[in-house]
Design an enzyme around this catalytic site. Structure first.
Site, PDB file in Angstrom:
ATOM      1  N   GLU A  35      20.489  34.021  -8.867  1.00  0.00           N
ATOM      2  CA  GLU A  35      19.281  33.849  -9.678  1.00  0.00           C
ATOM      3  C   GLU A  35      19.349  34.852 -10.816  1.00  0.00           C
ATOM      4  O   GLU A  35      19.453  36.059 -10.582  1.00  0.00           O
ATOM      5  CB  GLU A  35      18.021  34.063  -8.840  1.00  0.00           C
ATOM      6  N   THR A  42       9.594  29.244 -11.175  1.00  0.00           N
ATOM      7  CA  THR A  42       8.423  28.965 -12.005  1.00  0.00           C
ATOM      8  C   THR A  42       7.135  29.112 -11.218  1.00  0.00           C
ATOM      9  O   THR A  42       6.168  29.715 -11.685  1.00  0.00           O
ATOM     10  CB  THR A  42       8.520  27.548 -12.605  1.00  0.00           C
ATOM     11  N   CYS A  43       7.097  28.576 -10.008  1.00  0.00           N
ATOM     12  CA  CYS A  43       5.848  28.545  -9.244  1.00  0.00           C
ATOM     13  C   CYS A  43       5.269  29.940  -9.045  1.00  0.00           C
ATOM     14  O   CYS A  43       4.107  30.182  -9.325  1.00  0.00           O
ATOM     15  CB  CYS A  43       6.074  27.870  -7.889  1.00  0.00           C
ATOM     16  N   CYS A  48       2.348  27.888 -10.503  1.00  0.00           N
ATOM     17  CA  CYS A  48       1.276  27.651  -9.535  1.00  0.00           C
ATOM     18  C   CYS A  48       0.474  28.894  -9.170  1.00  0.00           C
ATOM     19  O   CYS A  48      -0.758  28.882  -9.220  1.00  0.00           O
ATOM     20  CB  CYS A  48       1.850  27.066  -8.241  1.00  0.00           C
ATOM     21  N   LYS A  51      -1.278  30.858 -12.171  1.00  0.00           N
ATOM     22  CA  LYS A  51      -2.265  29.927 -12.729  1.00  0.00           C
ATOM     23  C   LYS A  51      -3.483  29.831 -11.828  1.00  0.00           C
ATOM     24  O   LYS A  51      -4.631  29.872 -12.296  1.00  0.00           O
ATOM     25  CB  LYS A  51      -1.619  28.554 -12.890  1.00  0.00           C
ATOM     26  N   LYS A  52      -3.263  29.711 -10.509  1.00  0.00           N
ATOM     27  CA  LYS A  52      -4.400  29.584  -9.595  1.00  0.00           C
ATOM     28  C   LYS A  52      -5.247  30.852  -9.605  1.00  0.00           C
ATOM     29  O   LYS A  52      -6.483  30.789  -9.534  1.00  0.00           O
ATOM     30  CB  LYS A  52      -3.877  29.303  -8.178  1.00  0.00           C
ATOM     31  N   ALA A 115      25.062  31.790 -12.736  1.00  0.00           N
ATOM     32  CA  ALA A 115      26.204  31.154 -12.084  1.00  0.00           C
ATOM     33  C   ALA A 115      26.594  29.882 -12.822  1.00  0.00           C
ATOM     34  O   ALA A 115      25.727  29.089 -13.217  1.00  0.00           O
ATOM     35  CB  ALA A 115      25.872  30.821 -10.632  1.00  0.00           C
ATOM     36  N   GLY A 178      -1.569  16.773 -20.110  1.00  0.00           N
ATOM     37  CA  GLY A 178      -1.133  16.771 -18.723  1.00  0.00           C
ATOM     38  C   GLY A 178      -1.877  17.794 -17.889  1.00  0.00           C
ATOM     39  O   GLY A 178      -2.809  18.459 -18.357  1.00  0.00           O
ATOM     40  N   TYR A 179      -1.431  17.932 -16.630  1.00  0.00           N
ATOM     41  CA  TYR A 179      -2.197  18.799 -15.738  1.00  0.00           C
ATOM     42  C   TYR A 179      -2.126  20.268 -16.152  1.00  0.00           C
ATOM     43  O   TYR A 179      -3.108  21.005 -16.003  1.00  0.00           O
ATOM     44  CB  TYR A 179      -1.765  18.599 -14.280  1.00  0.00           C
ATOM     45  N   GLU A 183      -5.593  22.330 -17.060  1.00  0.00           N
ATOM     46  CA  GLU A 183      -5.858  23.538 -16.276  1.00  0.00           C
ATOM     47  C   GLU A 183      -6.067  24.742 -17.186  1.00  0.00           C
ATOM     48  O   GLU A 183      -7.017  25.516 -17.003  1.00  0.00           O
ATOM     49  CB  GLU A 183      -4.713  23.783 -15.300  1.00  0.00           C
ATOM     50  N   ASP A 304      12.971  20.278  -9.547  1.00  0.00           N
ATOM     51  CA  ASP A 304      12.667  19.813 -10.899  1.00  0.00           C
ATOM     52  C   ASP A 304      13.898  19.492 -11.726  1.00  0.00           C
ATOM     53  O   ASP A 304      13.813  18.729 -12.692  1.00  0.00           O
ATOM     54  CB  ASP A 304      11.833  20.865 -11.643  1.00  0.00           C
ATOM     55  N   ALA A 343      -2.717  18.047  -6.637  1.00  0.00           N
ATOM     56  CA  ALA A 343      -3.968  18.648  -7.104  1.00  0.00           C
ATOM     57  C   ALA A 343      -3.831  19.050  -8.563  1.00  0.00           C
ATOM     58  O   ALA A 343      -2.758  19.458  -9.014  1.00  0.00           O
ATOM     59  CB  ALA A 343      -4.325  19.866  -6.275  1.00  0.00           C
ATOM     60  N   HIS A 438     -21.251  16.858   8.964  1.00  0.00           N
ATOM     61  CA  HIS A 438     -22.420  17.035   8.106  1.00  0.00           C
ATOM     62  C   HIS A 438     -22.932  18.470   8.179  1.00  0.00           C
ATOM     63  O   HIS A 438     -22.894  19.084   9.236  1.00  0.00           O
ATOM     64  CB  HIS A 438     -23.517  16.066   8.567  1.00  0.00           C
ATOM     65  N   GLU A 443     -17.702  14.372   4.101  1.00  0.00           N
ATOM     66  CA  GLU A 443     -18.267  13.312   4.932  1.00  0.00           C
ATOM     67  C   GLU A 443     -18.499  12.032   4.122  1.00  0.00           C
ATOM     68  O   GLU A 443     -18.525  10.923   4.677  1.00  0.00           O
ATOM     69  CB  GLU A 443     -19.581  13.759   5.560  1.00  0.00           C
TER      70      GLU A 443
END
Length: 450
Positions: A35, A42-43, A48, A51-52, A115, A178-179, A183, A304, A343, A438, A443
């Protein structure tokens, strides 16, 4: 039998590559991984997770407003961008360390290096020049944001840079629908920035259920996000006050930051694919079969970089299946890419499983659609205008639920469990036979009538 330095060499330390390397090592394989940037990919570093965290931060103003309805008298709340970014960076560093620690515990040899594939069984490391032979090579290098070609595009940022802005911009233009775009539109608007979003088409979230996408656009407008439809960017120029954007129709807008959310492309440059004639498609993605095999028998690819369904959990699932098949001797069933829960962490958020209506109508001529739209108790009591939307798509002859689309607070959590039911081929009768919990928003799914 030919001997190699390692059984498996993984190129790419994102979620999919790390999972494949760790599981293969746990099965007894000798594994190495390279790496050149940050483990977690990315996540963890530019997607992800950060961002969250920023989404969470952006939702506090709504909570402060709603708290009055519950008897609270909130004091003066001040937002500090630099504090958020600092805390975010600390958490990302912690998570990256966990990824590396888990690899080390599994016995994986780690190379912090680029690599390149030299031949079907040989990798060369960029800085050291070391060559390592491997029985199998797995490419898991992910993707990167694309940057459209227009005058001044170098003045814009992408999602990669958005997580490291030194200051919060007062005026932001989001390019794309896009998402990632919706976001970040919600993030910046929630934190107090003036947000404009420009999209080439008529609707946000192309490929998602159009009714859900349009309802999100309504909620964005309530939050002050200006949406410019059927527009493109002509140019961006630097001015004394910031950036001046000109759209294709001549409309101009002055902002502090232009953020490009116009798609992602596979990371295949510099991998040496041409050295071994690995087949790629017109977008540059590596072509693989259902098990991640390329046209070169010793080389596989997941995540990806294959441009199938670009979601972190999909890459992880593909990496796990790859390792279990090749090194665990396990028979792993192919999973249904159409039934992957998804999501969008917009405000309000979207959770979806299965087919959108426009696709389902083509496949199921006798499609039954049930839906409801309402304000949940928590928003209603707190004086907020956000709504909940639930839409269920059913193949009438078989009673099978083929899609479910949700919008509202917390619906991503619901979508995960709906995904279990739809993966198990649940019928609508089985949903209806389930006793409602409930009082909850969920529900309304099992009590929905039509």
């Amino acid at each position: 039998m030919q001997q190699h330095d390692v059984d498996l060499f993984v190129i790419g330390g994102g979620s999919g590559g790390v999972r494949a390397a760790r599981i293969a090592a746990n099965h007894g394989a000798k594994v190495a991984i390279a790496e050149s940037a940050n483990f977690g990919g990315t996540c963890v570093n530019r997607g992800c997770v950060p961002k969250k965290l920023m989404v969470y931060a952006s939702r506090f103003p709504d909570q402060f407003r709603a708290s009055r309805g519950y008897g609270w008298t909130p004091g003066e709340a001040e937002f500090d961008w630099s504090s958020l970014i600092t805390h975010k960076d600390t958490e990302i560093s912690r998570l990256e360390g966990i990824y590396q620690t888990n690899l080390e515990k599994a016995g994986v040899t780690i190379h912090a290096d680029h690599a390149e594939i030299i031949d079907p069984h040989t990798i060369e490391l960029g800085r050291s020049g070391q060559r390592i032979s491997a029985g199998t090579i797995l490419i898991a290098t992910g993707g990167h944001p694309t940057r459209p070609d227009f005058p001044g595009n170098e003045l814009a940022i992408t999602s990669d840079e958005a997580f490291h802005l030194p200051e919060q911009p007062e005026r932001v233009l989001i390019v794309g629908g896009g998402y990632i775009a919706v976001e970040f539109a919600g993030i910046f608007a929630g934190l107090g920035s003036e947000v404009t979003q420009i999209i080439r088409g008529d609707h946000l979230l192309r490929g998602f259920d159009e009714e859900v996408a349009e309802l999100l656009a309504e909620h964005q407008a309530r939050r002050g996000i200006k949406l410019l439809r059927s527009q493109g960017l002509q140019r961006v120029v630097q001015t004394a006050e910031g950036l001046r954007v000109t759209a294709n129709d001549g409309f101009t807008l002055d902002v502090d930051t232009v953020m490009l959310c116009t798609g992602r492309a596979p990371n295949t440059r510099g991998l040496g694919l041409a050295n071994v004639d690995v087949k790629t498609n017109e977008r540059g993605a590596i072509v693989v079969d259902n098990h991640g095999r390329t046209n070169v028998p010793s080389i596989y690819a997941i995540g990806d970089v294959t441009d199938r369904l670009n979601l972190t959990p999909v890459a992880i699932r593909e990496g796990q299946a790859f390792a279990d098949r090749l090194y665990g001797g396990m028979s792993v069933a192919d999973f249904d890419y159409e039934m992957v829960p998804t999501a969008v962490f917009s405000s309000p958020e979207i959770g979806t499983v299965g087919l959108p209506e426009h696709t389902a109508r083509q496949r199921y001529p006798q499609l039954k659609i049930l839906k409801t739209r309402f304000r949940a108790m928590t928003q209603l009591f707190g004086g907020l205008e956000d709504q909940v939307f639930i839409k269920v798509l059913i193949d009438a002859p078989t009673d099978k639920v083929v899609g479910m689309h949700l919008l509202g607070e917390g619906v991503a959590e619901m979508a995960q469990l709906v995904g279990v039911a739809l993966t198990a081929n649940a019928t609508w009768s089985q949903f209806r036979q389930t006793v409602a919990l409930h009082p909850t928003v969920a529900e309304e799914i099992v009590t929905l009538k039509g």
